[in-house]
Motif scaffolding. Structure first.
Motif, PDB file in Angstrom:
ATOM      1  N   PHE A  52       3.887  -6.453 -14.937  1.00 45.13           N
ATOM      2  CA  PHE A  52       4.052  -5.400 -14.277  1.00 45.13           C
ATOM      3  C   PHE A  52       2.657  -5.234 -13.222  1.00 45.13           C
ATOM      4  CE2 PHE A  52       7.469  -3.533 -16.604  1.00 45.13           C
ATOM      5  CZ  PHE A  52       8.088  -2.858 -15.895  1.00 45.13           C
ATOM      6  N   MET A  53       1.491  -5.603 -13.809  1.00 40.78           N
ATOM      7  CA  MET A  53       0.243  -5.674 -13.005  1.00 40.78           C
ATOM      8  C   MET A  53       0.580  -6.502 -11.898  1.00 40.78           C
ATOM      9  SD  MET A  53      -2.726  -7.272 -12.281  1.00 40.78           S
ATOM     10  CE  MET A  53      -3.082  -8.327 -13.937  1.00 40.78           C
ATOM     11  N   TYR A  54       0.966  -7.769 -12.075  1.00 44.22           N
ATOM     12  CA  TYR A  54       0.954  -8.662 -11.187  1.00 44.22           C
ATOM     13  C   TYR A  54       2.147  -8.321  -9.980  1.00 44.22           C
ATOM     14  CZ  TYR A  54      -1.814 -12.094 -13.494  1.00 44.22           C
ATOM     15  OH  TYR A  54      -2.829 -12.629 -14.070  1.00 44.22           O
ATOM     16  N   HIS A  55       3.072  -7.398 -10.600  1.00 43.69           N
ATOM     17  CA  HIS A  55       4.108  -6.921  -9.442  1.00 43.69           C
ATOM     18  C   HIS A  55       3.467  -5.964  -8.498  1.00 43.69           C
ATOM     19  CE1 HIS A  55       8.174  -6.314  -8.090  1.00 43.69           C
ATOM     20  NE2 HIS A  55       7.931  -4.790  -8.161  1.00 43.69           N
ATOM     21  N   LYS A  56       2.660  -5.155  -9.108  1.00 43.84           N
ATOM     22  CA  LYS A  56       1.910  -4.170  -8.276  1.00 43.84           C
ATOM     23  C   LYS A  56       0.960  -4.971  -7.291  1.00 43.84           C
ATOM     24  CE  LYS A  56       1.841  -0.890 -12.021  1.00 43.84           C
ATOM     25  NZ  LYS A  56       1.157  -0.336 -13.118  1.00 43.84           N
ATOM     26  N   SER A  57       0.155  -6.060  -7.952  1.00 42.08           N
ATOM     27  CA  SER A  57      -0.725  -6.590  -7.127  1.00 42.08           C
ATOM     28  C   SER A  57      -0.301  -7.247  -6.061  1.00 42.08           C
ATOM     29  CB  SER A  57      -1.724  -7.307  -8.054  1.00 42.08           C
ATOM     30  OG  SER A  57      -2.320  -6.627  -8.964  1.00 42.08           O
ATOM     31  N   ILE A  58       0.659  -7.920  -6.351  1.00 41.06           N
ATOM     32  CA  ILE A  58       1.549  -8.874  -5.216  1.00 41.06           C
ATOM     33  C   ILE A  58       1.996  -7.828  -4.264  1.00 41.06           C
ATOM     34  CG2 ILE A  58       2.905 -10.374  -4.847  1.00 41.06           C
ATOM     35  CD1 ILE A  58       2.488 -11.929  -7.433  1.00 41.06           C
ATOM     36  N   GLY A  59       2.512  -6.667  -4.665  1.00 36.69           N
ATOM     37  CA  GLY A  59       2.999  -5.861  -3.724  1.00 36.69           C
ATOM     38  C   GLY A  59       2.215  -5.107  -2.588  1.00 36.69           C
ATOM     39  N   ILE A  60       0.857  -4.781  -3.155  1.00 42.58           N
ATOM     40  CA  ILE A  60      -0.393  -4.507  -2.186  1.00 42.58           C
ATOM     41  C   ILE A  60      -0.703  -5.784  -1.609  1.00 42.58           C
ATOM     42  CG2 ILE A  60      -2.867  -3.707  -2.355  1.00 42.58           C
ATOM     43  CD1 ILE A  60      -1.960  -2.193  -4.889  1.00 42.58           C
ATOM     44  N   LEU A  61      -0.671  -7.096  -1.971  1.00 34.01           N
ATOM     45  CA  LEU A  61      -1.125  -8.206  -1.270  1.00 34.01           C
ATOM     46  C   LEU A  61      -0.013  -8.455  -0.125  1.00 34.01           C
ATOM     47  CD1 LEU A  61      -3.018 -10.580  -0.827  1.00 34.01           C
ATOM     48  CD2 LEU A  61      -1.714 -11.765  -2.443  1.00 34.01           C
ATOM     49  N   VAL A  62       1.240  -8.195  -0.344  1.00 35.54           N
ATOM     50  CA  VAL A  62       2.255  -8.399   0.740  1.00 35.54           C
ATOM     51  C   VAL A  62       2.023  -7.145   1.790  1.00 35.54           C
ATOM     52  CG1 VAL A  62       4.797  -7.983   1.350  1.00 35.54           C
ATOM     53  CG2 VAL A  62       4.084  -9.251  -0.915  1.00 35.54           C
ATOM     54  N   LEU A  63       1.779  -6.169   1.483  1.00 37.67           N
ATOM     55  CA  LEU A  63       1.102  -4.781   2.415  1.00 37.67           C
ATOM     56  C   LEU A  63       0.436  -5.527   3.223  1.00 37.67           C
ATOM     57  CD1 LEU A  63       1.502  -2.231   3.598  1.00 37.67           C
ATOM     58  CD2 LEU A  63      -0.046  -1.549   1.617  1.00 37.67           C
ATOM     59  N   LEU A  64      -0.725  -5.703   2.698  1.00 33.81           N
ATOM     60  CA  LEU A  64      -2.120  -6.466   3.541  1.00 33.81           C
ATOM     61  C   LEU A  64      -1.835  -7.528   4.286  1.00 33.81           C
ATOM     62  CD1 LEU A  64      -4.969  -6.080   0.449  1.00 33.81           C
ATOM     63  CD2 LEU A  64      -4.457  -4.108   2.513  1.00 33.81           C
ATOM     64  N   LEU A  65      -0.947  -8.408   3.899  1.00 39.30           N
ATOM     65  CA  LEU A  65      -0.729  -9.795   4.609  1.00 39.30           C
ATOM     66  C   LEU A  65       0.198  -9.364   5.800  1.00 39.30           C
ATOM     67  CD1 LEU A  65      -0.446 -12.464   1.859  1.00 39.30           C
ATOM     68  CD2 LEU A  65      -2.128 -12.023   3.247  1.00 39.30           C
ATOM     69  N   THR A  66       1.041  -8.272   5.608  1.00 45.07           N
ATOM     70  CA  THR A  66       2.009  -7.997   6.506  1.00 45.07           C
ATOM     71  C   THR A  66       1.336  -7.014   7.719  1.00 45.07           C
ATOM     72  OG1 THR A  66       3.782  -7.768   5.118  1.00 45.07           O
ATOM     73  CG2 THR A  66       4.093  -6.502   7.235  1.00 45.07           C
ATOM     74  N   VAL A  67       0.361  -6.436   7.325  1.00 46.24           N
ATOM     75  CA  VAL A  67      -0.434  -5.765   8.469  1.00 46.24           C
ATOM     76  C   VAL A  67      -1.099  -6.740   9.109  1.00 46.24           C
ATOM     77  CG1 VAL A  67      -2.321  -4.002   8.718  1.00 46.24           C
ATOM     78  CG2 VAL A  67      -0.584  -3.479   6.985  1.00 46.24           C
TER      79      VAL A  67
END
Length: 182
Positions: A52-67
């Motif tokens: 769950f921690m990695y899912h949340k972390s990678i989700g935030i990373l996807v957000l940052l990389l998309t921006v």
């Protein structure tokens, strides 16, 4: 670099985000199919917490990389199609990319809101981020429901995008060259 290719950085980001999103979709499907307790039964509480921690972390990373990717796209616009595509293909392709961007931004934000409202920590690779909403179990459940629906929508749009990529790869019309790595 030829004139009809994205910059190397844009191409690397595309494929990195694609791999991360694919993993996130598989993880989300697993969470949905097994539920928290089912996952704990299969892999134990510590591995479940890490997933769950990695899912949340990678989700935030996807957000940052998309921006970052959108910023780079504004700085260096999309290369022209050579040969040019028809109006319908350009509209479908442009709409698909827009929806991919919106979901790649909206899903992590929605997931963070759902996590916060459910009373869980929003984590980024071990760092706990401030909660975005006060705890509200009913709101958290509703937000997670919509987060899951957005995941299904994202999966469908990704499949459409992949189908178009395969079509253009088979046609050898130069479209795949725009985003290919080599």
């Amino acid at each position: 670099m030829t004139a009809n290719r994205y910059t190397f950085t844009q191409r690397m980001l595309h494929w990195l985000i694609a791999a991360l999103v694919f993993g996130m979709l598989l993880g989300g499907l697993t969470f949905w199919a097994l539920g928290y307790e089912g996952l704990v039964d299969r892999v134990g509480p510590q591995v479940t917490a890490n997933l769950f921690m990695y899912h949340k972390s990678i989700g935030i990373l996807v957000l940052l990389l998309t921006v970052l990717r959108i910023w780079l796209r504004r700085r260096d616009p999309a290369p022209p199609y050579d040969p040019p595509l028809g109006l319908v293909e350009r509209l479908v392709g442009g709409t698909t990319v827009l929806v991919l961007y919106l979901l790649s931004i909206g899903m992590p934000i929605g997931g963070a809101l759902a996590t916060s409202a459910s009373g869980y920590p929003v984590q980024f690779f071990g760092f706990e981020l401030p909660g975005l909403l006060p705890e509200n179990e009913a709101l958290g459940e509703t937000l997670f429901f919509y987060h899951g629906l957005a995941g299904l929508a994202l999966a469908l749009v990704v499949l459409l995008h992949m189908a178009a990529a395969i079509k253009h790869w088979r046609l050898k019309d130069g479209v795949m060259t725009r985003m290919s790595l080599p």
